[in-house]
Scaffold this active site. Structure first.
Site, PDB file in Angstrom:
ATOM      1  N   HIS A   1      -5.116   3.024   4.275  1.00 26.24           N
ATOM      2  CA  HIS A   1      -4.810   1.605   4.427  1.00 26.24           C
ATOM      3  C   HIS A   1      -3.492   1.425   5.182  1.00 26.24           C
ATOM      4  O   HIS A   1      -3.395   0.612   6.109  1.00 26.24           O
ATOM      5  CB  HIS A   1      -4.692   0.925   3.062  1.00 26.24           C
ATOM      6  CG  HIS A   1      -5.954   0.956   2.269  1.00 26.24           C
ATOM      7  ND1 HIS A   1      -6.027   0.508   0.967  1.00 26.24           N
ATOM      8  CD2 HIS A   1      -7.213   1.372   2.584  1.00 26.24           C
ATOM      9  CE1 HIS A   1      -7.262   0.665   0.517  1.00 26.24           C
ATOM     10  NE2 HIS A   1      -7.993   1.185   1.481  1.00 26.24           N
TER      11      HIS A   1
ATOM     12  N   GLU B   1      -9.987  -1.905  -2.372  1.00 30.26           N
ATOM     13  CA  GLU B   1      -9.115  -2.465  -3.408  1.00 30.26           C
ATOM     14  C   GLU B   1      -9.920  -3.005  -4.587  1.00 30.26           C
ATOM     15  O   GLU B   1      -9.474  -2.943  -5.734  1.00 30.26           O
ATOM     16  CB  GLU B   1      -8.218  -3.572  -2.823  1.00 30.26           C
ATOM     17  CG  GLU B   1      -7.285  -3.141  -1.699  1.00 30.26           C
ATOM     18  CD  GLU B   1      -6.256  -2.102  -2.102  1.00 30.26           C
ATOM     19  OE1 GLU B   1      -6.239  -1.666  -3.269  1.00 30.26           O
ATOM     20  OE2 GLU B   1      -5.463  -1.708  -1.239  1.00 30.26           O
TER      21      GLU B   1
ATOM     22  N   ASP C   1       0.819  -1.212   0.000  1.00 29.71           N
ATOM     23  CA  ASP C   1       0.000   0.000   0.000  1.00 29.71           C
ATOM     24  C   ASP C   1       0.854   1.264   0.000  1.00 29.71           C
ATOM     25  O   ASP C   1       0.412   2.308  -0.489  1.00 29.71           O
ATOM     26  CB  ASP C   1      -0.950   0.000   1.193  1.00 29.71           C
ATOM     27  CG  ASP C   1      -2.248  -0.741   0.897  1.00 29.71           C
ATOM     28  OD1 ASP C   1      -2.642  -0.763  -0.281  1.00 29.71           O
ATOM     29  OD2 ASP C   1      -2.862  -1.289   1.817  1.00 29.71           O
TER      30      ASP C   1
ATOM     31  N   TYR D   1      -2.535  -0.326   9.170  1.00 24.77           N
ATOM     32  CA  TYR D   1      -1.598  -1.357   9.614  1.00 24.77           C
ATOM     33  C   TYR D   1      -0.811  -0.883  10.834  1.00 24.77           C
ATOM     34  O   TYR D   1      -0.570  -1.650  11.769  1.00 24.77           O
ATOM     35  CB  TYR D   1      -0.649  -1.741   8.475  1.00 24.77           C
ATOM     36  CG  TYR D   1      -1.369  -2.120   7.206  1.00 24.77           C
ATOM     37  CD1 TYR D   1      -2.448  -3.004   7.224  1.00 24.77           C
ATOM     38  CD2 TYR D   1      -1.007  -1.582   5.976  1.00 24.77           C
ATOM     39  CE1 TYR D   1      -3.134  -3.336   6.070  1.00 24.77           C
ATOM     40  CE2 TYR D   1      -1.688  -1.911   4.813  1.00 24.77           C
ATOM     41  CZ  TYR D   1      -2.748  -2.781   4.864  1.00 24.77           C
ATOM     42  OH  TYR D   1      -3.429  -3.100   3.719  1.00 24.77           O
TER      43      TYR D   1
ATOM     44  N   GLU E   1      -2.997  -5.153  -6.491  1.00 25.66           N
ATOM     45  CA  GLU E   1      -4.239  -4.898  -5.770  1.00 25.66           C
ATOM     46  C   GLU E   1      -5.265  -6.022  -5.926  1.00 25.66           C
ATOM     47  O   GLU E   1      -6.147  -6.175  -5.082  1.00 25.66           O
ATOM     48  CB  GLU E   1      -4.853  -3.582  -6.244  1.00 25.66           C
ATOM     49  CG  GLU E   1      -3.966  -2.372  -5.980  1.00 25.66           C
ATOM     50  CD  GLU E   1      -4.715  -1.064  -6.131  1.00 25.66           C
ATOM     51  OE1 GLU E   1      -5.154  -0.515  -5.103  1.00 25.66           O
ATOM     52  OE2 GLU E   1      -4.847  -0.586  -7.281  1.00 25.66           O
TER      53      GLU E   1
END
Length: 346
Positions: free
Chosen positions: A121, A219, A88, A125, A185
């Site tokens: 995104h 995505e 990402d 994480y 993706e």
């Protein structure tokens, strides 16, 4: 081959509606009621409707569950997060580079929204990791892309394709870079997503999997957007639709699937109870076939026309709007203070 022309910041002699998707003329003034492609505005509304932030996910239950995962589950969880963070990260930059060469101002706007979603995104994480592991471990996870040889090999496969376009922005290299984007993706994420959904169906790490579903939903839109751009470029430039391109697409998806299977054997293997490596491998080949076909080319693998992980459909295709993915409750119900991230609920 001629280079692509960068879109001008303003062109007062050109129409607002672009004359071509690339190497055309456009004033760069965006009027959504006067754009070249009828699908651009519906795509814009869909991307806006999907807006979310990591702060909306309450991680307190996952914080309790993570130490209870098996060692193999914890290892796979962290390695896959590390993979997704790298992928990402480069997507944000790639979308900006593509936007520079799309004559149409509406498509440039969609690329900017796409890039913003990739930033969210990537932040998600960090948000998940900061909830579950100490800062030192979080830093280690964000270095996996340098230290895991299998990750290095598969990531270079995509980044080299992007680099060819960035350094030599021809129409042909743009098309090839879009193929790599669809690999990234639309294929490289999916075995990782499958792992999180497997945990969720066993009532493990549901909040993390909810976050993954929001990412997955974005995505899917990104893949569809790039496929539309790919097809519009070919439609307006039929000379680019060559046998060489067809062979490139087939070979690229075949190699991508091989790399993804190698990664799945490494990170999932037969170590995770309840998920068969053979099914994951078939799932990867299935999606390689799906993506090549969506681009309009021959499927790289004979057979593999049906999804071997039928249970995953409920996770991939769900669209509850602003409701919680698994519990179907208002997301407002689970919002937490941005500072405490649910820590006061332990």
């Amino acid at each position: 081959m001629e280079l692509l022309k960068k879109r001008q910041i303003m062109n007062n002699t050109a129409p607002n509606r672009s004359t071509a998707i690339v190497n055309g003329e456009c004033s760069n003034i965006l009027n959504w009621d006067d754009v070249r492609f009828s699908w651009a505005y519906p795509k814009y509304k869909k991307m806006l409707a999907n807006f979310w932030t990591p702060f909306e996910i309450n991680m307190s239950q996952d914080m309790k569950q993570f130490p209870q995962l098996t060692e193999d589950e914890q290892d796979a969880f962290l390695k896959i997060i590390g993979l997704l963070a790298l992928l990402d990260s480069i997507q944000t930059d790639y979308a900006g580079k593509v936007a520079d060469y799309l004559t149409d101002s509406s498509l440039s706007a969609l690329m900017i929204i796409l890039a913003q979603q990739e930033v969210i995104h990537n932040h998600s994480y960090s948000y998940v990791l900061s909830s579950l592991v100490p800062k030192q471990k979080q830093d280690e996870v964000f270095e996996f892309w340098r230290t895991e040889p299998i990750l290095v090999k598969r990531n270079e496969f995509v980044t080299n394709g992007y680099r060819d376009f960035a350094e030599n922005p021809t129409p042909g290299n743009l098309l090839k870079s879009i193929v790599y984007d669809v690999v990234l993706e639309g294929l490289f994420f999916y075995s990782g997503f499958a792992f999180f959904y497997h945990l969720a169906r066993n009532q493990k790490m549901v909040s993390s999997s909810t976050m993954i579903n929001y990412i997955n939903r974005d995505e899917q839109i990104h893949v569809d957007l790039f496929i539309k751009i790919f097809k519009e470029i070919l439609n307006e430039n039929p000379a680019l639709n060559t046998n060489e391109l067809s062979e490139f697409v087939k070979a690229t998806f075949k190699k991508a699937a091989e790399l993804e299977i190698e990664w799945a054997r490494f990170v999932i293997g037969n170590k995770i109870e309840g998920i068969l490596l053979s099914d994951v491998e078939a799932y990867i080949k299935f999606y390689a076939n799906v993506r090549a076909n969506q681009l309009g080319f021959e499927r790289p693998f004979e057979g593999y026309r049906t999804n071997p992980l039928r249970w995953i459909v409920a996770y991939e295709e769900v669209d509850f709007g602003k409701s919680d993915f698994f519990e179907q409750k208002s997301r407002q119900y689970t919002k937490v203070n941005q500072v405490d991230n649910g820590f006061d609920e332990l």
